[in-house]
Design a protein around this motif. Structure first.
Motif, PDB file in Angstrom:
ATOM      1  N   ASP A  45       0.836  -1.250   0.003  1.00 10.61           N
ATOM      2  CA  ASP A  45       0.111   0.162  -0.164  1.00 10.61           C
ATOM      3  C   ASP A  45       0.862   1.303  -0.061  1.00 10.61           C
ATOM      4  O   ASP A  45       0.324   2.318  -0.061  1.00 10.61           O
ATOM      5  N   PHE A  46       2.160   1.206   0.331  1.00  9.10           N
ATOM      6  CA  PHE A  46       3.099   2.267   0.243  1.00  9.10           C
ATOM      7  C   PHE A  46       3.372   2.688  -1.027  1.00  9.10           C
ATOM      8  O   PHE A  46       3.752   1.959  -1.880  1.00  9.10           O
ATOM      9  N   SER A  47       3.771   4.073  -1.205  1.00  5.73           N
ATOM     10  CA  SER A  47       3.850   4.624  -2.540  1.00  5.73           C
ATOM     11  C   SER A  47       4.744   5.982  -2.296  1.00  5.73           C
ATOM     12  O   SER A  47       4.708   6.506  -1.256  1.00  5.73           O
ATOM     13  N   THR A  48       5.817   6.157  -3.138  1.00  5.51           N
ATOM     14  CA  THR A  48       6.685   7.367  -2.941  1.00  5.51           C
ATOM     15  C   THR A  48       5.958   8.463  -3.026  1.00  5.51           C
ATOM     16  O   THR A  48       6.370   9.518  -2.281  1.00  5.51           O
ATOM     17  N   VAL A  49       4.574   8.663  -3.465  1.00  2.00           N
ATOM     18  CA  VAL A  49       3.975   9.904  -3.587  1.00  2.00           C
ATOM     19  C   VAL A  49       3.460  10.323  -2.071  1.00  2.00           C
ATOM     20  O   VAL A  49       2.934  11.208  -1.962  1.00  2.00           O
ATOM     21  N   MET A  50       3.592   9.226  -1.106  1.00  2.96           N
ATOM     22  CA  MET A  50       3.116   9.443   0.252  1.00  2.96           C
ATOM     23  C   MET A  50       4.070  10.214   1.112  1.00  2.96           C
ATOM     24  O   MET A  50       3.812  10.593   1.946  1.00  2.96           O
ATOM     25  N   PHE A  51       5.201  10.556   0.382  1.00  6.33           N
ATOM     26  CA  PHE A  51       6.546  11.599   1.002  1.00  6.33           C
ATOM     27  C   PHE A  51       6.024  12.738   1.240  1.00  6.33           C
ATOM     28  O   PHE A  51       5.419  13.285   0.219  1.00  6.33           O
ATOM     29  N   LYS A  52       6.184  13.500   2.230  1.00  5.23           N
ATOM     30  CA  LYS A  52       5.775  14.681   2.400  1.00  5.23           C
ATOM     31  C   LYS A  52       7.024  15.692   2.039  1.00  5.23           C
ATOM     32  O   LYS A  52       8.273  14.968   1.687  1.00  5.23           O
ATOM     33  N   ARG A  53       6.959  16.964   1.837  1.00  3.57           N
ATOM     34  CA  ARG A  53       7.930  17.786   1.521  1.00  3.57           C
ATOM     35  C   ARG A  53       9.164  17.725   2.321  1.00  3.57           C
ATOM     36  O   ARG A  53       8.740  17.982   3.655  1.00  3.57           O
ATOM     37  N   PRO A  54      10.238  17.607   2.163  1.00  2.00           N
ATOM     38  CA  PRO A  54      11.512  17.464   3.018  1.00  2.00           C
ATOM     39  C   PRO A  54      11.669  18.790   3.616  1.00  2.00           C
ATOM     40  O   PRO A  54      11.358  19.986   3.202  1.00  2.00           O
ATOM     41  N   LYS A  55      12.325  18.710   4.751  1.00  2.00           N
ATOM     42  CA  LYS A  55      12.619  20.283   5.572  1.00  2.00           C
ATOM     43  C   LYS A  55      14.077  20.083   5.986  1.00  2.00           C
ATOM     44  O   LYS A  55      14.629  19.128   5.928  1.00  2.00           O
ATOM     45  N   ILE A  56      14.452  21.465   6.117  1.00  2.00           N
ATOM     46  CA  ILE A  56      16.087  21.513   6.566  1.00  2.00           C
ATOM     47  C   ILE A  56      15.818  22.100   8.179  1.00  2.00           C
ATOM     48  O   ILE A  56      14.899  22.870   8.497  1.00  2.00           O
ATOM     49  N   VAL A  57      16.319  21.216   8.907  1.00  2.00           N
ATOM     50  CA  VAL A  57      16.364  21.381  10.277  1.00  2.00           C
ATOM     51  C   VAL A  57      17.877  21.959  10.628  1.00  2.00           C
ATOM     52  O   VAL A  57      18.781  21.213  10.360  1.00  2.00           O
ATOM     53  N   PHE A  58      17.971  23.241  11.474  1.00  2.00           N
ATOM     54  CA  PHE A  58      19.240  23.757  11.866  1.00  2.00           C
ATOM     55  C   PHE A  58      19.320  23.653  13.369  1.00  2.00           C
ATOM     56  O   PHE A  58      18.283  24.005  14.126  1.00  2.00           O
ATOM     57  N   ARG A  59      20.465  23.178  13.960  1.00  2.00           N
ATOM     58  CA  ARG A  59      20.787  23.090  15.381  1.00  2.00           C
ATOM     59  C   ARG A  59      21.999  24.080  15.333  1.00  2.00           C
ATOM     60  O   ARG A  59      23.059  24.027  14.990  1.00  2.00           O
ATOM     61  N   PRO A  60      21.825  25.283  16.220  1.00  2.00           N
ATOM     62  CA  PRO A  60      22.983  26.363  16.434  1.00  2.00           C
ATOM     63  C   PRO A  60      23.815  25.633  17.252  1.00  2.00           C
ATOM     64  O   PRO A  60      23.693  24.855  18.226  1.00  2.00           O
ATOM     65  N   GLY A  61      25.163  25.841  16.887  1.00  2.00           N
ATOM     66  CA  GLY A  61      26.443  25.542  17.712  1.00  2.00           C
ATOM     67  C   GLY A  61      26.527  26.288  19.033  1.00  2.00           C
ATOM     68  O   GLY A  61      25.681  27.177  19.224  1.00  2.00           O
ATOM     69  N   ALA A  62      27.722  26.055  19.775  1.00  2.00           N
ATOM     70  CA  ALA A  62      27.821  26.852  20.968  1.00  2.00           C
ATOM     71  C   ALA A  62      27.956  28.307  20.959  1.00  2.00           C
ATOM     72  O   ALA A  62      27.278  28.838  21.693  1.00  2.00           O
ATOM     73  N   LYS A  63      28.441  28.970  20.029  1.00  2.00           N
ATOM     74  CA  LYS A  63      28.462  30.304  19.716  1.00  2.00           C
ATOM     75  C   LYS A  63      27.155  30.813  19.646  1.00  2.00           C
ATOM     76  O   LYS A  63      26.858  32.012  20.220  1.00  2.00           O
ATOM     77  N   LEU A  64      26.320  30.343  18.723  1.00  2.00           N
ATOM     78  CA  LEU A  64      25.103  31.046  18.406  1.00  2.00           C
ATOM     79  C   LEU A  64      24.136  30.688  19.577  1.00  2.00           C
ATOM     80  O   LEU A  64      23.257  31.484  19.928  1.00  2.00           O
ATOM     81  N   ARG A  65      24.283  29.584  20.331  1.00  2.00           N
ATOM     82  CA  ARG A  65      23.519  29.372  21.435  1.00  2.00           C
ATOM     83  C   ARG A  65      23.977  30.200  22.645  1.00  2.00           C
ATOM     84  O   ARG A  65      22.883  31.043  23.575  1.00  2.00           O
ATOM     85  N   TYR A  66      25.378  30.634  22.768  1.00  2.00           N
ATOM     86  CA  TYR A  66      25.593  31.558  23.732  1.00  2.00           C
ATOM     87  C   TYR A  66      24.850  33.042  23.312  1.00  2.00           C
ATOM     88  O   TYR A  66      24.457  33.720  24.191  1.00  2.00           O
ATOM     89  N   ILE A  67      24.898  33.469  22.219  1.00  2.00           N
ATOM     90  CA  ILE A  67      24.320  34.499  21.741  1.00  2.00           C
ATOM     91  C   ILE A  67      22.830  34.629  22.004  1.00  2.00           C
ATOM     92  O   ILE A  67      22.246  35.641  22.738  1.00  2.00           O
ATOM     93  N   ILE A  68      22.006  33.494  21.659  1.00  2.00           N
ATOM     94  CA  ILE A  68      20.543  33.500  22.170  1.00  2.00           C
ATOM     95  C   ILE A  68      20.640  33.509  23.587  1.00  2.00           C
ATOM     96  O   ILE A  68      19.665  34.347  23.956  1.00  2.00           O
ATOM     97  N   ASN A  69      21.202  32.965  24.312  1.00  2.00           N
ATOM     98  CA  ASN A  69      21.013  32.693  25.566  1.00  2.00           C
ATOM     99  C   ASN A  69      21.300  33.821  26.668  1.00  2.00           C
ATOM    100  O   ASN A  69      21.032  34.331  27.713  1.00  2.00           O
ATOM    101  N   ASN A  70      22.163  34.726  25.777  1.00  2.00           N
ATOM    102  CA  ASN A  70      22.775  36.116  26.736  1.00  2.00           C
ATOM    103  C   ASN A  70      22.251  37.075  25.933  1.00  2.00           C
ATOM    104  O   ASN A  70      22.632  38.237  26.211  1.00  2.00           O
ATOM    105  N   ALA A  71      21.185  37.182  25.289  1.00  2.00           N
ATOM    106  CA  ALA A  71      20.368  38.449  24.388  1.00  2.00           C
ATOM    107  C   ALA A  71      20.034  39.209  25.492  1.00  2.00           C
ATOM    108  O   ALA A  71      19.330  38.817  26.583  1.00  2.00           O
ATOM    109  N   LYS A  72      20.186  40.466  25.321  1.00  2.00           N
ATOM    110  CA  LYS A  72      19.831  41.620  26.268  1.00  2.00           C
ATOM    111  C   LYS A  72      18.557  42.581  25.488  1.00  2.00           C
ATOM    112  O   LYS A  72      18.864  42.690  24.200  1.00  2.00           O
TER     113      LYS A  72
END
Length: 93
Positions: A45-72
């Motif tokens: 019953d499975f077909s390749t047309v059942m696939f949803k649109r692919p998404k890009i997932v980004f995970r920030p590194g240590a420097k970007l997490r520091y900027i986010i966590n210390n934003a004023k």
């Protein structure tokens, strides 16, 4: 599924992301392409047309997490002037 990481040159990023690798952008972070599909009761019953649109997932590194966590944030005072008042700032028109 085990994640496979790779540090790549810019021209190889698209190829590696399309192949399912987690692409490391040095200390900025990682991104990968994820795709899913709707379910099916049986393999037939499975077909390749059942696939949803692919998404890009980004995970920030240590420097970007520091900027986010210390934003004023601070409140900015906005002065509204009327046509009768003259603004003291120089403007380019």
């Amino acid at each position: 599924m085990a994640l496979q990481f790779t540090v790549v040159r810019r021209k190889d990023m698209r190829k590696n992301a399309a192949e399912g690798y987690v692409v490391q952008l040095q200390d900025l972070g990682n991104f990968q392409m994820l795709a899913g599909s709707g379910g099916a009761d049986t393999e037939e019953d499975f077909s390749t047309v059942m696939f949803k649109r692919p998404k890009i997932v980004f995970r920030p590194g240590a420097k970007l997490r520091y900027i986010i966590n210390n934003a004023k944030f601070e409140k900015q005072v906005v002065k509204t002037i009327t046509v009768e008042e003259k603004c003291e700032l120089e403007h380019a028109y």
